[in-house]
Design a protein around this motif. Structure first.
Motif, short mmCIF file in Angstrom:
data_model
loop_
_atom_site.label_atom_id
_atom_site.label_comp_id
_atom_site.label_asym_id
_atom_site.label_seq_id
_atom_site.Cartn_x
_atom_site.Cartn_y
_atom_site.Cartn_z
N THR A 151 81.37 42.06 1.68
CA THR A 151 81.67 42.90 0.53
C THR A 151 80.70 44.07 0.43
OG1 THR A 151 82.42 40.91 -0.62
CG2 THR A 151 82.11 42.87 -1.96
N ALA A 152 79.45 43.81 0.76
CA ALA A 152 78.41 44.84 0.65
C ALA A 152 78.36 45.76 1.87
CB ALA A 152 77.05 44.19 0.45
N GLY A 153 79.11 45.44 2.93
CA GLY A 153 79.08 46.25 4.13
C GLY A 153 77.78 46.12 4.90
N ILE A 154 77.21 44.91 4.91
CA ILE A 154 75.94 44.63 5.58
C ILE A 154 76.20 43.76 6.80
CG2 ILE A 154 73.69 43.51 5.33
CD1 ILE A 154 73.93 46.03 3.67
N GLY A 177 74.34 38.87 10.33
CA GLY A 177 73.70 38.12 11.41
C GLY A 177 73.30 36.73 10.96
N TRP A 178 72.07 36.34 11.27
CA TRP A 178 71.56 35.02 10.91
C TRP A 178 70.76 35.04 9.61
CZ3 TRP A 178 71.70 30.15 13.56
CH2 TRP A 178 72.54 30.15 14.69
N THR A 179 70.90 36.07 8.80
CA THR A 179 70.21 36.12 7.52
C THR A 179 70.57 34.90 6.69
OG1 THR A 179 70.32 38.54 7.54
CG2 THR A 179 69.83 37.48 5.43
N PRO A 180 69.59 34.13 6.22
CA PRO A 180 69.91 32.95 5.40
C PRO A 180 70.40 33.34 4.02
CG PRO A 180 67.54 33.27 5.52
CD PRO A 180 68.14 34.28 6.45
N GLY A 207 69.25 40.94 16.08
CA GLY A 207 67.89 41.47 16.16
C GLY A 207 67.58 42.47 15.07
N ASP A 208 67.11 43.66 15.49
CA ASP A 208 66.68 44.69 14.54
C ASP A 208 67.85 45.25 13.71
OD1 ASP A 208 64.22 44.28 15.66
OD2 ASP A 208 64.21 46.13 16.83
N TRP A 209 69.06 44.98 14.14
CA TRP A 209 70.21 45.45 13.38
C TRP A 209 70.52 44.56 12.17
CZ3 TRP A 209 75.01 48.01 15.93
CH2 TRP A 209 74.61 49.09 16.70
N THR A 210 69.97 43.38 12.16
CA THR A 210 70.28 42.41 11.11
C THR A 210 69.90 42.93 9.73
OG1 THR A 210 69.89 40.59 12.66
CG2 THR A 210 69.84 40.06 10.30
N GLY A 211 70.82 42.79 8.79
CA GLY A 211 70.57 43.16 7.41
C GLY A 211 70.77 44.63 7.09
N ARG A 212 71.15 45.43 8.08
CA ARG A 212 71.32 46.87 7.85
C ARG A 212 72.77 47.20 7.50
NH1 ARG A 212 68.86 49.98 12.87
NH2 ARG A 212 69.60 51.75 11.62
N ALA A 228 77.49 51.25 7.78
CA ALA A 228 77.64 52.72 7.78
C ALA A 228 76.44 53.39 8.43
CB ALA A 228 77.82 53.23 6.35
N GLU A 229 75.27 52.81 8.27
CA GLU A 229 74.05 53.34 8.89
C GLU A 229 74.04 53.03 10.38
OE1 GLU A 229 69.69 51.55 8.69
OE2 GLU A 229 70.19 52.61 6.81
N LEU A 230 74.44 51.81 10.75
CA LEU A 230 74.45 51.40 12.15
C LEU A 230 75.44 52.22 12.98
CD1 LEU A 230 74.25 47.53 11.71
CD2 LEU A 230 72.44 49.05 12.55
#
Length: 251
Positions: A16-19, A22-25, A99-104, A107-109
């Protein structure tokens, strides 16, 4: 070999948030996702499932929860779960390690140079600090093959099992089943709480449904007909031959 029903988790708060979760808990299903999960149990009601497997991430376990509540025999320690009501968990069916893309934000990626590689040359894509899509494909396909062997040994060749996983995981498994080069796996679409059905045979896999969000009753195994075992999609022989001209729709 058995039939696998691959379920993508229901819509999550990260969706929903467009994030890119990944493995974010702590990423849970949103209200729509919970409704999708509740409906999944009804959609699968006519299919005699023998095993439930899940990615360890919360959104997948939450997606299977209503199904397992309705069918407690699919869960628990005797089916590989850690406790009553829990499915067997397999980290190899977990989300891609971005990896470093997690949680971003997505639209930014999309502005990153790597984005185009992911879209157009997935086999060469490796996420900084994470894994490559080739590694993702290898671990997920290996997991499915091993579970197929286990399910077949315990429940027979015509058994049906369900696994709840993530979009890129499911697309990688489908690409393998179709004999599709990983570079083209972005052509595959799987919506939240959709079901993708793959029948594995001795000769080849058959993709029976892809990203299906509707009725699934026709996936129930069917009895043998005059032309041999029908399997859940009808019109094949026991060795996994495809019917010339297409499935007859009679079995």
């Amino acid at each position: 070999m058995p039939t696998l029903l691959l379920v993508r988790h229901g819509r999550s708060t990260a969706n929903t948030a467009g994030i890119l979760a990944g493995w974010t808990p702590g990423v849970d299903l949103d209200d729509t996702g919970r409704a999708q999960a509740a409906a999944l149990a009804d959609r699968l009601a006519g299919i005699p499932l023998v095993q439930a497997v899940s990615s360890p991430l919360e959104r997948c376990r939450q997606t299977l929860a209503p199904l397992l509540a309705a069918r407690p025999g699919l869960a628990g320690p005797e089916r590989g779960g850690s406790a009553a009501g829990e499915p067997a968990l397999d980290e190899r069916l977990g989300e891609c390690h971005y990896g470093d893309w997690t949680g971003r934000p997505l639209a930014e990626l999309a502005k990153e140079p790597l984005w185009r590689t992911v879209q157009d040359h997935a086999a060469a894509a490796a996420f900084p600090g994470g894994e490559s899509l080739r590694e993702l494909s290898h671990r997920t396909v290996t997991a499915v093959r091993e579970w197929n062997e286990k399910v077949a040994a315990e429940h027979g060749e015509d058994a049906v099992w369900v696994a709840c996983s993530h979009g890129d995981v499911i697309k990688a498994v489908v690409a393998d089943a179709l004999g599709l080069h990983l570079d083209h796996f972005q052509r595959i679409n799987v919506d939240p709480c959709s079901v993708t059905a793959i029948r594995y045979t001795a000769r080849r896999p058959f993709v029976l449904r892809m990203g299906d969000t509707g009725d699934l009753a026709s996936l129930a195994p069917k009895p043998a007909g005059p032309h041999g075992p029908a399997g859940p999609h009808g019109g094949r022989d026991g060795d996994g031959d495809a019917v010339v001209g297409g499935s007859t729709g009679t079995a």
